[in-house]
Motif scaffolding. Sequence first.
Motif, PDB file in Angstrom:
ATOM      1  N   LEU A  67      24.579 -36.612  23.310  1.00  0.00           N
ATOM      2  CA  LEU A  67      25.487 -35.708  22.616  1.00  0.00           C
ATOM      3  C   LEU A  67      26.258 -36.510  21.580  1.00  0.00           C
ATOM      4  CD1 LEU A  67      28.623 -36.234  23.646  1.00  0.00           C
ATOM      5  CD2 LEU A  67      27.951 -34.788  25.549  1.00  0.00           C
ATOM      6  N   PHE A  68      26.840 -35.790  20.610  1.00  0.00           N
ATOM      7  CA  PHE A  68      27.681 -36.469  19.635  1.00  0.00           C
ATOM      8  C   PHE A  68      28.882 -35.597  19.302  1.00  0.00           C
ATOM      9  CE2 PHE A  68      24.184 -34.466  17.257  1.00  0.00           C
ATOM     10  CZ  PHE A  68      24.834 -33.745  16.267  1.00  0.00           C
ATOM     11  N   TRP A  69      29.973 -36.298  18.934  1.00  0.00           N
ATOM     12  CA  TRP A  69      31.239 -35.659  18.603  1.00  0.00           C
ATOM     13  C   TRP A  69      31.382 -35.577  17.092  1.00  0.00           C
ATOM     14  CZ3 TRP A  69      33.104 -33.749  22.899  1.00  0.00           C
ATOM     15  CH2 TRP A  69      32.885 -34.411  24.104  1.00  0.00           C
ATOM     16  N   LEU A  70      31.903 -34.458  16.617  1.00  0.00           N
ATOM     17  CA  LEU A  70      32.221 -34.277  15.208  1.00  0.00           C
ATOM     18  C   LEU A  70      33.722 -34.039  15.092  1.00  0.00           C
ATOM     19  CD1 LEU A  70      29.264 -31.919  14.234  1.00  0.00           C
ATOM     20  CD2 LEU A  70      29.433 -34.384  13.806  1.00  0.00           C
ATOM     21  N   PHE A  71      34.348 -34.686  14.110  1.00  0.00           N
ATOM     22  CA  PHE A  71      35.792 -34.636  13.971  1.00  0.00           C
ATOM     23  C   PHE A  71      36.188 -33.690  12.836  1.00  0.00           C
ATOM     24  CE2 PHE A  71      35.150 -38.103  16.681  1.00  0.00           C
ATOM     25  CZ  PHE A  71      36.357 -38.445  17.274  1.00  0.00           C
ATOM     26  N   PRO A  72      37.335 -33.025  12.956  1.00  0.00           N
ATOM     27  CA  PRO A  72      37.713 -32.031  11.948  1.00  0.00           C
ATOM     28  C   PRO A  72      37.957 -32.657  10.579  1.00  0.00           C
ATOM     29  CG  PRO A  72      39.517 -32.432  13.504  1.00  0.00           C
ATOM     30  CD  PRO A  72      38.319 -33.116  14.052  1.00  0.00           C
ATOM     31  N   ASN A  73      37.555 -31.912   9.555  1.00  0.00           N
ATOM     32  CA  ASN A  73      37.777 -32.296   8.159  1.00  0.00           C
ATOM     33  C   ASN A  73      37.140 -33.629   7.795  1.00  0.00           C
ATOM     34  OD1 ASN A  73      39.468 -29.964   7.680  1.00  0.00           O
ATOM     35  ND2 ASN A  73      41.060 -31.020   8.854  1.00  0.00           N
ATOM     36  N   ARG A  74      36.045 -33.977   8.485  1.00  0.00           N
ATOM     37  CA  ARG A  74      35.278 -35.180   8.173  1.00  0.00           C
ATOM     38  C   ARG A  74      33.872 -34.748   7.746  1.00  0.00           C
ATOM     39  NH1 ARG A  74      39.799 -36.930   9.061  1.00  0.00           N
ATOM     40  NH2 ARG A  74      40.303 -38.840  10.221  1.00  0.00           N
ATOM     41  N   VAL A  75      33.422 -35.272   6.618  1.00  0.00           N
ATOM     42  CA  VAL A  75      32.079 -34.926   6.151  1.00  0.00           C
ATOM     43  C   VAL A  75      31.050 -35.536   7.092  1.00  0.00           C
ATOM     44  CG1 VAL A  75      30.423 -35.185   4.270  1.00  0.00           C
ATOM     45  CG2 VAL A  75      32.841 -34.793   3.762  1.00  0.00           C
ATOM     46  N   HIS A  76      30.056 -34.740   7.457  1.00  0.00           N
ATOM     47  CA  HIS A  76      28.991 -35.242   8.330  1.00  0.00           C
ATOM     48  C   HIS A  76      27.681 -34.550   7.978  1.00  0.00           C
ATOM     49  CE1 HIS A  76      30.723 -31.698  10.493  1.00  0.00           C
ATOM     50  NE2 HIS A  76      29.434 -31.402  10.606  1.00  0.00           N
ATOM     51  N   SER A  77      26.609 -35.207   8.347  1.00  0.00           N
ATOM     52  CA  SER A  77      25.268 -34.646   8.202  1.00  0.00           C
ATOM     53  C   SER A  77      24.462 -35.033   9.427  1.00  0.00           C
ATOM     54  CB  SER A  77      24.573 -35.184   6.942  1.00  0.00           C
ATOM     55  OG  SER A  77      25.309 -34.921   5.770  1.00  0.00           O
ATOM     56  N   TYR A  78      23.533 -34.179   9.823  1.00  0.00           N
ATOM     57  CA  TYR A  78      22.613 -34.550  10.902  1.00  0.00           C
ATOM     58  C   TYR A  78      21.361 -33.697  10.790  1.00  0.00           C
ATOM     59  CZ  TYR A  78      24.749 -30.564  13.457  1.00  0.00           C
ATOM     60  OH  TYR A  78      25.232 -29.335  13.833  1.00  0.00           O
ATOM     61  N   SER A  79      20.292 -34.214  11.398  1.00  0.00           N
ATOM     62  CA  SER A  79      19.029 -33.502  11.279  1.00  0.00           C
ATOM     63  C   SER A  79      18.081 -33.924  12.385  1.00  0.00           C
ATOM     64  CB  SER A  79      18.377 -33.796   9.922  1.00  0.00           C
ATOM     65  OG  SER A  79      17.090 -33.198   9.833  1.00  0.00           O
ATOM     66  N   PRO A  80      17.352 -32.970  12.949  1.00  0.00           N
ATOM     67  CA  PRO A  80      16.250 -33.334  13.840  1.00  0.00           C
ATOM     68  C   PRO A  80      15.047 -33.787  13.019  1.00  0.00           C
ATOM     69  CG  PRO A  80      16.368 -30.958  13.609  1.00  0.00           C
ATOM     70  CD  PRO A  80      17.533 -31.513  12.839  1.00  0.00           C
ATOM     71  N   ASP A  81      14.116 -34.500  13.671  1.00  0.00           N
ATOM     72  CA  ASP A  81      12.855 -34.829  13.028  1.00  0.00           C
ATOM     73  C   ASP A  81      12.006 -33.572  12.882  1.00  0.00           C
ATOM     74  OD1 ASP A  81      13.690 -37.399  12.879  1.00  0.00           O
ATOM     75  OD2 ASP A  81      12.447 -38.163  14.523  1.00  0.00           O
ATOM     76  N   GLU A  82      10.778 -33.733  12.389  1.00  0.00           N
ATOM     77  CA  GLU A  82       9.934 -32.584  12.070  1.00  0.00           C
ATOM     78  C   GLU A  82       9.732 -31.657  13.265  1.00  0.00           C
ATOM     79  OE1 GLU A  82       6.277 -33.807  10.363  1.00  0.00           O
ATOM     80  OE2 GLU A  82       7.183 -34.687   8.571  1.00  0.00           O
ATOM     81  N   GLY A  83       9.657 -32.210  14.454  1.00  0.00           N
ATOM     82  CA  GLY A  83       9.430 -31.364  15.625  1.00  0.00           C
ATOM     83  C   GLY A  83      10.638 -30.562  16.069  1.00  0.00           C
ATOM     84  N   GLY A  84      11.798 -30.853  15.481  1.00  0.00           N
ATOM     85  CA  GLY A  84      13.014 -30.160  15.865  1.00  0.00           C
ATOM     86  C   GLY A  84      13.598 -30.720  17.154  1.00  0.00           C
ATOM     87  N   TRP A  85      14.757 -30.212  17.536  1.00  0.00           N
ATOM     88  CA  TRP A  85      15.346 -30.576  18.841  1.00  0.00           C
ATOM     89  C   TRP A  85      16.046 -29.369  19.449  1.00  0.00           C
ATOM     90  CZ3 TRP A  85      18.912 -34.777  16.330  1.00  0.00           C
ATOM     91  CH2 TRP A  85      20.032 -34.185  15.749  1.00  0.00           C
ATOM     92  N   ASP A  86      16.173 -29.377  20.755  1.00  0.00           N
ATOM     93  CA  ASP A  86      16.897 -28.336  21.475  1.00  0.00           C
ATOM     94  C   ASP A  86      18.353 -28.756  21.567  1.00  0.00           C
ATOM     95  OD1 ASP A  86      14.573 -26.913  21.852  1.00  0.00           O
ATOM     96  OD2 ASP A  86      14.210 -27.688  23.867  1.00  0.00           O
TER      97      ASP A  86
END
Length: 274
Positions: A67-86
Amino acid sequence: MKDAEAIYRTPLGAAGGLAVTGSGRQHARRAVTDRKLPSFAVVLVERGQGWLETAATGRMSLTGPALFWLFPNRVHSYSPDEGGWDERWALFEGSFTRDFVRLRIIAERHPVVALHHLDEVMRLFGKLHADLLDDTNLGQASAALMLHRIVISAARQASGAADRRQERLDMADIVETLRRRAMQPLDLAAFAAEHGMSPATLRRRFTLETGLPPKAFQLRVRMDHAKQLLATTDEKIETVAAMIGLDDPFYFSRVFHEREGCSPREFRARYPRV
């Protein structure tokens, strides 16, 4: 995983401590790019792999379960690989988040937590989602409780708790020893040597275990005992000070007022003996 689900809720006005404002699950295939959220978020990747990028960490590879945490008002990006993720996710806010950050239970520079006990975290996310579906005051309160448990479970897994169970038990014994000796003077160097570590190591591990360094923990125990004595006995203020290991009653009264917002006499008046 089923089709994408998402729930969003407006937190209760009185729920200032911790409130869950959204929850969902999906099989993600698309990237989230240069986004800011107004609140905290936690994303659980059950299976699959990809990456997460923030200003604090740069781009990091990520493999589920994690798992990962995202903080308010902070720019972020993330992506699964081609197969995707649940993935499952939750949005949350409230004053408790300051404590999570202050105690380093969640950390912006270390947002990713590899999970060793996925079933436990999945169960908590599932209960949180069901609570939000309930859409009642009790449901929202229960969802906040589940989020709190997710935070604690992730922190324990991040610290390698499963592999350090004996170390934690040893630290609990040290904490209990200091609690028993709290009314006695504390020589930190001698206390650390007694337990086979340096003062710096003891201070670090003790603070991680309790949220307080040893001397601050000792003072808290002393003040708690002073409150008990003030509320349950007729001992004089100077006697109470001496009983908790402080020979100077004026210093005791000053510290007590700083911590409790009232003098020892005022505290006693609030809690008259029955």
